[in-house]
Enzyme design. Sequence first.
Site, PDB file in Angstrom:
ATOM      1  N   LYS A  76      -0.750  -6.592   2.555  1.00 18.19           N
ATOM      2  CA  LYS A  76      -0.086  -7.310   1.469  1.00 18.19           C
ATOM      3  C   LYS A  76      -0.110  -8.799   1.802  1.00 18.19           C
ATOM      4  O   LYS A  76       0.109  -9.185   2.969  1.00 18.19           O
ATOM      5  CB  LYS A  76       1.354  -6.796   1.340  1.00 18.19           C
ATOM      6  CG  LYS A  76       2.121  -7.366   0.155  1.00 18.19           C
ATOM      7  CD  LYS A  76       3.520  -6.747   0.056  1.00 18.19           C
ATOM      8  CE  LYS A  76       4.280  -7.234  -1.167  1.00 18.19           C
ATOM      9  NZ  LYS A  76       5.619  -6.619  -1.295  1.00 18.19           N
ATOM     10  N   SER A 151       6.620  -4.707  -5.928  1.00 17.16           N
ATOM     11  CA  SER A 151       5.718  -5.825  -5.823  1.00 17.16           C
ATOM     12  C   SER A 151       4.463  -5.549  -4.995  1.00 17.16           C
ATOM     13  O   SER A 151       3.513  -6.323  -5.084  1.00 17.16           O
ATOM     14  CB  SER A 151       6.458  -7.018  -5.206  1.00 17.16           C
ATOM     15  OG  SER A 151       6.806  -6.755  -3.861  1.00 17.16           O
ATOM     16  N   SER A 175       9.797  -2.121  -3.372  1.00 13.81           N
ATOM     17  CA  SER A 175       8.424  -2.610  -3.546  1.00 13.81           C
ATOM     18  C   SER A 175       7.332  -1.834  -2.830  1.00 13.81           C
ATOM     19  O   SER A 175       6.162  -2.068  -3.089  1.00 13.81           O
ATOM     20  CB  SER A 175       8.333  -4.070  -3.132  1.00 13.81           C
ATOM     21  OG  SER A 175       8.765  -4.865  -4.200  1.00 13.81           O
TER      22      SER A 175
END
Length: 493
Positions: A76, A151, A175
Amino acid sequence: MFNASLKEIAAALGARKISSVDLTEQFLDRIGRLNGDLNAFITVDRAKSLAQAREADARIARGDAAPLTGIPIAHKDIFCARGWLTSCGSKMLSNFVSPYDAHVIEQFNRAGAVILGKTNMDEFAMGSSNETSFYGPVKNPWDRAFVPGGSSGGSACAIAARLAPGATGTDTGGSIRQPAALSGITGLKPTYGRVSRYGMVAFASSLDQGGAMGKSAEDVALLLNVMAGFDARDSTSLERSPEDFAGALAQPWAGAAAEQPLAGLRIGVAREHFGAGLAADVAEAVRGALAEFERLGASRVDIELPRSELSVPAYYVIAPAEASSNLSRFDGVRYGYRAPEYRDLLDMYCKTRAQGFGAEVKRRILIGTYVLSHGYYDAYYLKAQRIRRLIAEDFARAFSRCDLIMGPTSPTVAFPLGSKVSDPVQMYLNDIYTIPPNLAGLPAMSLPCGFGAGNLPVGLHVVGDYFSEARMLKVAHHFQRATDWHLRAPKGI
Ligand code: GLN
């Protein structure tokens, strides 16, 4: 190798059936073909990845490979990686090439894993749909008109579309788990403090926790083995002896026999998780999964989590409060974006922040600054902290009667791109089931358990007591040995 498990990939590397360079190239080629449409990656860097792959091949040839040596892993874009753009999905960091590695990245490097690329995400991890990214939305590989969740939507999409065999994510209020659910993969947020936050761009520091995303509980366990561990540079990192999360997966639940490997497991089911707001298709898939656990020998215990309805309002005071403080460092002075034209220092701060942050981030900074301001602090911030404590107490009471809590990860399957962007409260309500464990610091995971409307995936939410990751992964592994939801891949993938 695109559908292979991490264990299978490691075996192929070990047997020299494939080299890390070939493997990495295959994934990079696939990203090259599909990422234009899916937008799961913000950055790939062929030369850097292949250089790491060559080192890994040399290490394998020397005979000192670790379990993930030579395997490309997607990270990420919230994790700082030396020499890589680390944008956090924001214009504010769209020019930030990190001069250092996050602890998580260091651990993967030490293990000999290859950095495959940096994945797309909601700006500063604020969002549930990946639509707040400066780099544009990510598409759900099951249906490209739908969101992948957020997210960590880029990581979820990368796994679901088989662009990466494993990925990292972070979870402040859901997330990792919500995008795992909406994209049909497995994801785990560990106990707060298990994974170091050093080098992980901060959103809400008392809630943020790094974790793993993969096709199965077994893959997630292998990733967590690398990620977890004490780090003195994170003051909330927990000093505990290392655990092997993957070692005991196949063993039955304590004392159970092989035919009913989960006999003795007590699954807590909360009425509050099946009330208004839960879509019928999600409820049905989750009930199906609970029935499967009963077939595996587990028993159900009715529990209550009476304060869980207060979690979203408490979270949307605490998380913005911490974010408003954390994000004050982005002022155009030391690093990141700076407005090109300004009159004086104050004007430079204002223009930099006005231009560098997107709407959702600004909304959070405003809310956070407001609830922390004199006169409102007691009314909002302190009250939210008290609610946080009550929610942790609800869980403690529940865990005196059950081993794990199960329910839906998200109230609905994936929703259409654009359908909630103008209604923040609707967006926030997506995390109604995932937020309470963050407030309490508990480990929680999502695993695929069926399909709902539009043939979109449904996730089962599993919450455990502190440090029960190994047990959660074992239970998830037995479910995945008995079912094949996690093996399904989107059409055309
Ligand atoms: N969707 C939640 C939010 O927008 C949680 C995000 C997260 O876990 N990083 O804050």
